[in-house]
Scaffold this active site. Structure first.
Site, short mmCIF file in Angstrom:
data_model
loop_
_atom_site.label_atom_id
_atom_site.label_comp_id
_atom_site.label_asym_id
_atom_site.label_seq_id
_atom_site.Cartn_x
_atom_site.Cartn_y
_atom_site.Cartn_z
CG ASP A 13 -1.85 -1.21 1.23
OD1 ASP A 13 -2.22 -1.68 0.16
OD2 ASP A 13 -2.17 -1.69 2.34
CD GLU A 14 4.69 -0.50 -0.36
OE1 GLU A 14 3.83 -0.75 -1.24
OE2 GLU A 14 5.33 -1.38 0.25
CE LYS A 16 2.36 -2.46 -4.38
NZ LYS A 16 2.03 -2.06 -3.00
N GLY A 40 -4.61 -4.18 -3.76
CA GLY A 40 -5.61 -3.14 -4.02
C GLY A 40 -4.83 -1.90 -4.42
CG HIS A 41 -2.15 -1.94 -6.97
ND1 HIS A 41 -1.24 -2.49 -7.82
CD2 HIS A 41 -1.88 -2.49 -5.75
CE1 HIS A 41 -0.46 -3.34 -7.16
NE2 HIS A 41 -0.83 -3.36 -5.90
CD GLN A 226 0.63 -8.94 -2.65
OE1 GLN A 226 1.28 -9.59 -3.43
NE2 GLN A 226 -0.61 -8.58 -2.90
P1 GDP Z 1 -0.75 0.36 -3.53
O1 GDP Z 1 -1.34 -0.92 -3.05
O2 GDP Z 1 0.72 0.43 -3.30
O3 GDP Z 1 -1.11 0.69 -4.95
O4 GDP Z 1 -1.38 1.51 -2.63
P2 GDP Z 1 -2.94 1.66 -2.21
O5 GDP Z 1 -3.70 2.16 -3.37
O6 GDP Z 1 -3.43 0.43 -1.53
O7 GDP Z 1 -2.82 2.74 -1.06
C1 GDP Z 1 -2.28 4.00 -1.28
C2 GDP Z 1 -3.36 5.04 -0.92
O8 GDP Z 1 -2.76 6.30 -0.82
C3 GDP Z 1 -4.43 5.19 -1.97
O9 GDP Z 1 -5.62 5.54 -1.36
C4 GDP Z 1 -3.91 6.31 -2.84
O10 GDP Z 1 -4.94 7.02 -3.53
C5 GDP Z 1 -3.28 7.19 -1.80
N1 GDP Z 1 -2.11 7.97 -2.24
C6 GDP Z 1 -1.14 7.66 -3.12
N2 GDP Z 1 -0.19 8.62 -3.13
C7 GDP Z 1 -0.58 9.57 -2.26
C8 GDP Z 1 -0.02 10.79 -1.80
O11 GDP Z 1 1.07 11.21 -2.20
N3 GDP Z 1 -0.72 11.47 -0.86
C9 GDP Z 1 -1.90 11.04 -0.36
N4 GDP Z 1 -2.52 11.78 0.56
N5 GDP Z 1 -2.47 9.89 -0.76
C10 GDP Z 1 -1.81 9.16 -1.69
P1 IMO Z 2 -0.96 -4.16 -2.24
O1 IMO Z 2 -0.52 -4.69 -3.58
C1 IMO Z 2 -0.94 -4.62 2.08
C2 IMO Z 2 -1.01 -8.70 3.65
C3 IMO Z 2 -2.25 -9.13 4.40
C4 IMO Z 2 -1.65 -10.10 5.39
C5 IMO Z 2 -0.58 -10.80 4.55
C6 IMO Z 2 -1.01 -12.14 3.97
O2 IMO Z 2 -2.24 -3.43 -2.27
O3 IMO Z 2 0.16 -3.41 -1.61
P2 IMO Z 2 -2.59 -12.77 1.93
O4 IMO Z 2 -4.04 -12.50 1.68
O5 IMO Z 2 -1.68 -12.24 0.87
O6 IMO Z 2 -2.31 -14.22 2.21
O7 IMO Z 2 -2.25 -12.00 3.30
O8 IMO Z 2 -0.26 -9.91 3.52
N1 IMO Z 2 -1.25 -8.18 2.29
C7 IMO Z 2 -1.18 -6.89 1.97
N2 IMO Z 2 -0.96 -5.79 2.73
N3 IMO Z 2 -1.07 -4.48 0.75
C8 IMO Z 2 -1.25 -5.57 -0.04
O9 IMO Z 2 -1.24 -5.49 -1.38
C9 IMO Z 2 -1.36 -6.83 0.57
N4 IMO Z 2 -1.57 -8.09 0.11
C10 IMO Z 2 -1.48 -8.89 1.16
O10 IMO Z 2 -2.85 -8.01 5.03
O11 IMO Z 2 -1.00 -9.41 6.42
MG MG Z 3 -2.88 -1.58 -1.79
#
Ligand code: GDP
Ligand code: IMO
Ligand code: MG
Length: 431
Positions: A13-14, A16, A40-41, A226
């Site tokens: 969830d960085e 990406k 979840g991107h 991840q």
């Molecule tokens: P991913 O799994 O690495 O693609 O990241 P996620 O989408 O799960 O989580 C990142 C969250 O941060 C999402 O809700 C994005 O819309 C949000 N996001 C991404 N970059 C920024 C940023 O620079 N600032 C803020 N406030 N939100 C961001």
């Molecule tokens: P994105 O791509 C954050 C975590 C789960 C759990 C562990 C194992 O959005 O960054 P799993 O269902 O894969 O067997 O769960 O990994 N996990 C994530 N945490 N972002 C994800 O994906 C994740 N995918 C799995 O929360 O701790």
């Molecule tokens: Mg995510």
């Protein structure tokens, strides 16, 4: 050689998805190579949010080809829902834009049932999985009994593979976990329907396709799911996912050689989050952590669970840089730090009175470390509308410089909001 891997440097969830969407404007192809719908991107374009789980984050650019490689475990129903959602929003109008490898392992309802049953049985030691059947599906791949996407087009073979699988899975579900069982007939019916709808996206040889792109000088982005610290070998085992999440997995999960990769872009947040169980040295179980969670909207994009929050962990980040051979970095969610009087950064750990500067490979040790936190001055200014680095407040620049000096890998992108346009370039990634 124009393969660039985009990989998470923390526990997922960085951001990406956002970065892949931004870079896809200048790429030819985007490839997912591991994980499944546990990802979840989130992409935010013109204020509209799109969350993708399986489809690569280049899909909002109609000219980009998006490929799901053999290393991904695919829940076909979830994929179809995503396709429908995109089509309804005006995207993916041309089926040629999406390709799904016939070698991908398929996630079946019994994988999800086993995932849930195992978590329940683990009780207070549970991993905190996403419940998407990821672990059981990868187990089947390693055990050489996975059903692959191509099997859906050979009914006899599919039926006999399902019979074999259910013989074992039903017994496990019923006798070990006391959970409901599945019938071959129902699964075949369900899968046949999905197979028909997914037929336009079939791809026999993803390796050959991607290889040709790279050989002819096209730009291919490999989208990691991840994060490094969730890697099945190098992460905080056993609190990890079941795939290899590091950059090397772009090669194994697609079927290309390491010499096809020219850059590895590591994505990290200005702080740290984690969903699910496992060690987290810089976690803040206080008002500061709650503020990060609130300001950062730190709730899972896949499960909606609250994400645990804490300060940036430099030993963990350096470990990620090493494991992935990161050449460039993107610093995300810098705006979320606005309003903190002082900002903590972990520069080392203490274990049994000794100072550690390296991230311990063992979760058992990591559970016991005490973070060493250095504090930097915070800032109050809203930075979400800033479009040039020179306009950032001095304290913000000091924070970026401090982190940059500590890690020694260039920070080329800085993100100050979820939108595509809220991206500041230190240096363009594509020449
Ligand atoms: P991913 O799994 O690495 O693609 O990241 P996620 O989408 O799960 O989580 C990142 C969250 O941060 C999402 O809700 C994005 O819309 C949000 N996001 C991404 N970059 C920024 C940023 O620079 N600032 C803020 N406030 N939100 C961001
Ligand atoms: P994105 O791509 C954050 C975590 C789960 C759990 C562990 C194992 O959005 O960054 P799993 O269902 O894969 O067997 O769960 O990994 N996990 C994530 N945490 N972002 C994800 O994906 C994740 N995918 C799995 O929360 O701790
Ligand atoms: Mg995510």
């Amino acid at each position: 050689m124009s393969g660039i891997v985009v990989v998470g440097a923390q526990w997922g969830d960085e951001g990406k998805g956002k970065i892949v969407d931004v870079f896809a404007a200048k790429a030819d192809m985007v490839v997912r190579y591991q994980g499944g719908a546990n990802a979840g991107h989130t992409l935010v374009v013109n204020g509209k949010k799109t969350v993708l789980h399986l489809i690569p984050s280049g899909i909002l650019h109609p000219e980009r080809t998006c490929v799901i490689g053999p290393g991904v475990v695919v829940d076909v129903e979830s994929l179809l829902q995503e396709i429908q959602m995109l089509k309804a929003s005006g995207y993916l109008q041309n089926p040629k834009q999406l390709l799904l490898s016939e070698s991908c392992s398929i996630i079946l309802p019994y994988h999800k049932a086993l995932d849930a049953a195992r978590e329940k049985a683990l009780s207070d030691q549970k991993i905190g999985t996403t419940g998407k059947g990821i672990g059981p599906a990868y187990e089947d791949r390693a055990a050489r009994r996975a059903i692959v996407f191509g099997d859906l087009y050979d009914l006899e073979n599919l039926r006999s593979k399902l019979e074999l699988a259910l013989h074992e899975k039903n017994s496990l579900l019923e006798k070990v976990y006391g959970a409901p069982t599945f019938k071959v007939k129902d699964l075949v019916q369900q899968l046949q329907q999905c197979a028909e709808e997914l037929a336009p996206y079939r791809c026999k040889d993803v390796s050959a396709l991607v290889h040709k792109q790279i050989k002819t000088g096209r730009r291919v982005l490999f989208e990691g799911a991840q994060g490094t610290l969730l890697d099945v070998l190098h992460g905080t085992y056993p609190y990890v996912t079941s795939s290899s999440t590091i950059a090397g997995s772009a090669c194994t999960g697609t079927g290309i050689g390491p010499t096809s990769i020219s850059k590895v872009l590591g994505i990290f947040k200005a702080y740290t989050t984690r969903v699910g169980s496992g060690p987290f040295p810089t976690e803040l179980q206080n008002q500061v952590g709650e503020k990060l969670q609130k300001e950062g909207h730190e709730f899972g994009s896949t499960t909606g669970r609250p994400r645990r929050c804490g300060w940036l962990d430099l030993p963990a980040l350096k470990y990620s840089i090493r494991l992935n051979g990161m050449t460039n970095l993107a610093l995300m969610k810098l705006d979320v730090l606005t309003g903190h009087e002082k900002i903590g950064v972990c520069t080392g750990y203490k274990l049994n009175g000794e100072l550690l500067t390296e991230f311990p490979c063992s979760s058992y040790e990591l559970e016991k470390v005490e973070p060493v936190i250095e504090y930097l001055a915070g800032w109050k200014e809203d930075i979400t509308q800033i479009t040039a680095l020179k306009d950032l407040p001095r304290a913000t620049t000091n924070y970026i410089d401090f982190v940059g000096n500590q890690i020694g890998t260039p920070i080329d992108v800085i993100s100050v909001g979820p939108g595509r346009e809220q991206t500041l370039w230190v240096k363009p990634l594509f020449a």
